[in-house]
Design a protein around this motif. Structure first.
Motif, PDB file in Angstrom:
ATOM      1  N   VAL A 317       0.835  -1.191   0.187  1.00 43.79           N
ATOM      2  CA  VAL A 317       0.019  -0.002  -0.126  1.00 43.79           C
ATOM      3  C   VAL A 317       0.933   1.188   0.089  1.00 43.79           C
ATOM      4  CG1 VAL A 317      -2.236  -0.718   0.892  1.00 43.79           C
ATOM      5  CG2 VAL A 317      -0.339  -0.338   2.469  1.00 43.79           C
ATOM      6  N   VAL A 318       1.981   1.241   0.745  1.00 44.23           N
ATOM      7  CA  VAL A 318       2.819   2.406   0.674  1.00 44.23           C
ATOM      8  C   VAL A 318       3.855   2.309  -0.473  1.00 44.23           C
ATOM      9  CG1 VAL A 318       2.609   2.570   3.080  1.00 44.23           C
ATOM     10  CG2 VAL A 318       4.607   1.415   2.102  1.00 44.23           C
ATOM     11  N   GLY A 319       3.785   1.610  -1.432  1.00 45.22           N
ATOM     12  CA  GLY A 319       4.617   1.668  -2.614  1.00 45.22           C
ATOM     13  C   GLY A 319       5.882   0.668  -2.807  1.00 45.22           C
TER      14      GLY A 319
ATOM     15  N   ARG B  10       0.400   6.486   1.222  1.00 45.84           N
ATOM     16  CA  ARG B  10       1.425   6.136   0.311  1.00 45.84           C
ATOM     17  C   ARG B  10       2.368   7.528   0.075  1.00 45.84           C
ATOM     18  NH1 ARG B  10       1.069   2.377  -4.339  1.00 45.84           N
ATOM     19  NH2 ARG B  10       2.486   3.195  -5.821  1.00 45.84           N
ATOM     20  N   VAL B  13       4.690   8.357   2.956  1.00 40.73           N
ATOM     21  CA  VAL B  13       5.675   7.382   2.905  1.00 40.73           C
ATOM     22  C   VAL B  13       6.566   7.523   1.787  1.00 40.73           C
ATOM     23  CG1 VAL B  13       6.370   4.841   2.765  1.00 40.73           C
ATOM     24  CG2 VAL B  13       4.587   5.557   4.217  1.00 40.73           C
ATOM     25  N   LEU B  14       6.135   8.136   0.742  1.00 39.77           N
ATOM     26  CA  LEU B  14       7.069   8.157  -0.395  1.00 39.77           C
ATOM     27  C   LEU B  14       7.680   9.620  -0.319  1.00 39.77           C
ATOM     28  CD1 LEU B  14       4.896   6.767  -3.389  1.00 39.77           C
ATOM     29  CD2 LEU B  14       6.745   5.586  -2.179  1.00 39.77           C
ATOM     30  N   PRO B 225       4.055   2.077   8.810  1.00 36.62           N
ATOM     31  CA  PRO B 225       4.940   2.586   7.652  1.00 36.62           C
ATOM     32  C   PRO B 225       5.572   3.880   7.931  1.00 36.62           C
ATOM     33  CG  PRO B 225       3.067   1.310   6.920  1.00 36.62           C
ATOM     34  CD  PRO B 225       3.155   1.448   8.288  1.00 36.62           C
TER      35      PRO B 225
END
Lengths: 336, 363
Positions: A317-319, B10, B13-14, B225
């Motif tokens: 989900v976070v890539g 996402r 995090v990216l 995450p």
């Protein structure tokens, strides 16, 4: 370590189960290689094809939200036949009852079997009943076998996935395993989690409309979506790439998994199928699924490539990217 | 707010990955950060976070899986107890497949031993109340997160007047081994992602000697995450600014002083002791044993049993994996002789073990 002992893990549907099959059961009983194994045997006689399957049900608890061991026993066998593209017709019902089991509960289970059979359009045509002394079985075990026929010439098999194919699922993942777990452990959860236990043959009949574009059908029961797709990747010698963000997942199931440290990708389903289909037919198949009551939340969750045969890869989900392996050992005991 | 999506976002995090890249770009030596806790190890593998980090940042797994660091001798003793006719072994699930010198608890169960998996030590106390003619031995394994609940079970058993509840303890505490590893010149740890929930109990102050005396940056980091990525960013910043202090990334849970009530329960029942860590050896003052006041509940003191001679598995590199010196892939047994179905070392058994994570989620 004592190699003679049968352990619970040998019944988990994961790697230990495969080892027991490969090393002992299949070589002794017949010679079918693992690559040729599907949910049901497809047999030919005088130019006609038949599908034949059997399964034993030992779920604990016997009653759970969304079904009971009876509906599970009929739907599970029905689905095993449907997953090779067969039309289920006849099934058997063999009951093993523990001394002291309740007649009222048995009646409820039998009614659920009958109702599931009627809904699926199959007939329960033979059976057997045994009672064993208290403590020699856990309340009730059911074995069902089933026979199906083919109305078409399509070959639906776990070794049919081809590069470029799309991977579809007909709805939310992990509902059955979490419903059973929550009930067994008495988790007081404010949630709507029901088992997805259902007969899939009606849905499969509609999916067969896409014809030869439909390559693989498989129901992700024990071991969940991860284990099933890994089996297909190995059988077809292809890579399957999944995108986690596309997985249909109930918020409640995700929440329970987060609390208990479970990965929904490994949790059992009893009313879901994975379909692997040629890319040009994927939109049509998705549409067919979504029109069916058992496929409203269907989604395309991945695709087939040739990058590294036998591997399943996941974009998280976070890539991030990682591999996906089969269920190792037990995630949850006795879910079917 | 559902407390999941926000921390698995996402874009966030990216974005953090980009900032880490920007900070560390062009370094000749990669930064080595150790995540001490097994839950961090699992999260890093499960979300594929390594694939998002630049080559300049290396995440090294540490000794923070309690099952993994429990030595064979402990398992052998639990196995010996399980063979006594009147004993019920109660344990958290992970322990039942950990290999001892010649067997494991699941195999003893298949042979007839009474081994029960419980979700709380209080379930084990309830078993003792239900079966007064049997002896119930709970396997007390875990760090400061688990130890207070086990201390609580002993207090509960005492107040219920139960004489048939016992705990076989192998409790460990986390800050001292972190100091031992930080001093190991072979490891060159540039910073610690400190455990989340252990720190909720012991408090952030517990890491001050590490950061302030040994000069290792410490960031107490959550398990989601975005938490892990932010923790890495905070560590990188400290290193690049030449600082070393304790920071709390996981501020929604962790306080400087920790949880005083839990600390009090720990002190009531346990005394510090030397502890054996698989692969690391004996570390003074890094364990917890039941004190004199509660000695009647200490299985080891009260229930004598003959334990088989210790045999360590051949070729297993668990010890080095636990210290972060090698990765699972460097072990000759990994995924060959040692798999989750037939584990040789404990790192392959526990759901928080580094080898189990590497096997399940690949690279």
């Amino acid at each position: 370590m004592d190699k003679d002992l049968i352990l619970l893990g040998h019944g988990s549907g994961g790697k230990l189960s495969h080892q027991l099959l490969d090393e002992l059961i299949i070589p002794t009983l017949s010679g079918v290689p693992l690559a040729g194994q599907n949910d049901a045997a497809v047999l030919s006689r005088d130019g006609r094809r038949f599908a034949f399957t059997t399964d034993s049900y030992v779920v604990d608890p016997v009653f759970f939200p969304g079904g009971n061991i009876g509906s599970l026993a009929v739907n599970g066998t029905d689905n095993d036949l449907a997953m090779v593209g067969a039309k289920p017709l006849w099934i058997s019902a063999a009951l093993i009852l523990e001394e002291g089991f309740s007649r009222r509960e048995l009646a409820e289970i039998l009614r659920a079997m009958r109702q599931a059979a009627d809904l699926a359009g199959v007939a329960i045509v033979t059976g057997d009943t045994k009672v064993v002394p208290r403590g020699k079985a856990d309340r009730i075990f059911i074995n069902t076998s089933g026979v199906g026929v083919f109305d078409h010439d399509l070959e639906i098999s776990g070794n049919g996935a081809q590069p470029g194919d799309k991977v579809l699922i007909n709805g939310t993942i992990g509902d059955h395993g979490i419903a059973v777990l929550a009930k067994r452990e008495g988790l007081a959860l404010e949630s709507d989690i029901q088992s997805d236990c259902a007969a899939l043959n009606g849905l499969v009949t509609e999916l067969l409309e896409v014809g030869t574009a439909l390559h693989v059908l498989r129901d992700p029961t024990r071991g969940g979506v991860a284990t099933t797709l890994k089996e297909i990747a190995l059988q077809s010698q292809v890579t399957i790439t999944l995108r986690e963000a596309t997985f249909p997942l109930k918020a409640s199931v995700r929440g329970v998994c987060a609390i208990l440290g479970l990965d929904p990708l490994y949790v059992a389903n009893e009313g879901k199928l994975l379909a692997i289909v040629a890319p040009e037919a994927a939109p049509q198949l998705l549409e067919l699924m979504r029109r069916h009551p058992l496929g409203r939340e269907a989604a395309i969750i991945g695709e087939v490539t040739t990058a590294s045969p036998g591997k399943v890869e996941l974009e998280t989900v976070v890539g991030g990217r990682r591999g996906v392996e089969m269920l190792a050992g037990e995630q949850l005991p006795r879910i079917c | 707010m559902n407390y999941l999506d926000e921390f698995r976002d996402r874009t966030a995090v990216l974005g953090l990955a980009e900032r880490i890249k920007g900070l560390t770009a062009g370094r000749s030596e990669p930064l080595s950060f150790m995540e001490v806790c097994g839950t961090h190890t699992m999260a890093i593998y499960q979300y594929g976070l390594r694939s998002l980090l630049p080559a300049e940042v290396r995440l090294v797994s540490g000794p923070g899986c309690p099952v993994c660091v429990t030595p064979n001798g402990y398992v052998d003793r639990a196995l010996a107890y399980s063979r006594l006719p009147d004993v019920i072994i109660a344990t958290f699930g992970d322990m039942v497949r950990v290999p001892g010198s010649s067997s494991f608890l699941m195999a003893e169960r298949a042979r007839g031993a009474d081994v029960r998996i419980v979700y709380s030590p209080l379930d084990a106390v309830a078993l003792a109340a239900k079966y007064p003619e049997r002896r119930v031995i709970f396997l007390g394994v875990g760090f400061e997160t688990t130890a207070p609940t086990i201390a609580g079970s002993i207090i509960a058993a005492r107040s219920q007047g139960l004489a048939n509840y016992f705990v076989l303890t192998a409790h460990k505490t986390i800050p001292i081994p972190m100091q031992v590893l930080a001093a190991d010149p072979e490891l060159k740890i540039d910073g610690y992602l400190c455990p989340a929930h252990v720190s909720a109990i012991i408090g952030a102050d517990a890491y001050r000697p590490l950061a302030e005396e040994l000069g290792v940056p410490c960031v107490i980091t959550g398990f989601e995450p975005t938490d892990v990525m932010q923790g890495v960013l905070m560590l990188a910043r400290q290193v690049l600014e030449g600082k070393s202090f304790v920071e709390i990334q996981y501020s929604r849970v962790v306080k400087w002083g920790g949880n005083p009530r839990a600390q009090e329960v720990l002190r009531e029942v346990f005394d510090p002791c030397d502890a054996d860590w698989r692969g690391i050896g004996t570390i003074p003052g890094s364990g917890l044993r039941i004190n004199e006041k509660y000695a009647a509940f200490d299985a080891e003191r009260v229930i004598p049993v003959a334990v088989e001679e210790l045999r360590e598995p051949q070729g297993c590199r668990c010890g080095e994996v636990l210290k972060g010196k090698v990765t699972p892939y460097d072990c000759p047994l990994f995924a060959k002789a040692c798999t989750p179905e037939a584990p040789v070392g404990a790192c392959m058994v526990s759901s928080e073990g580094t080898c189990a994570a590497a096997f399940k989620y690949g690279q």
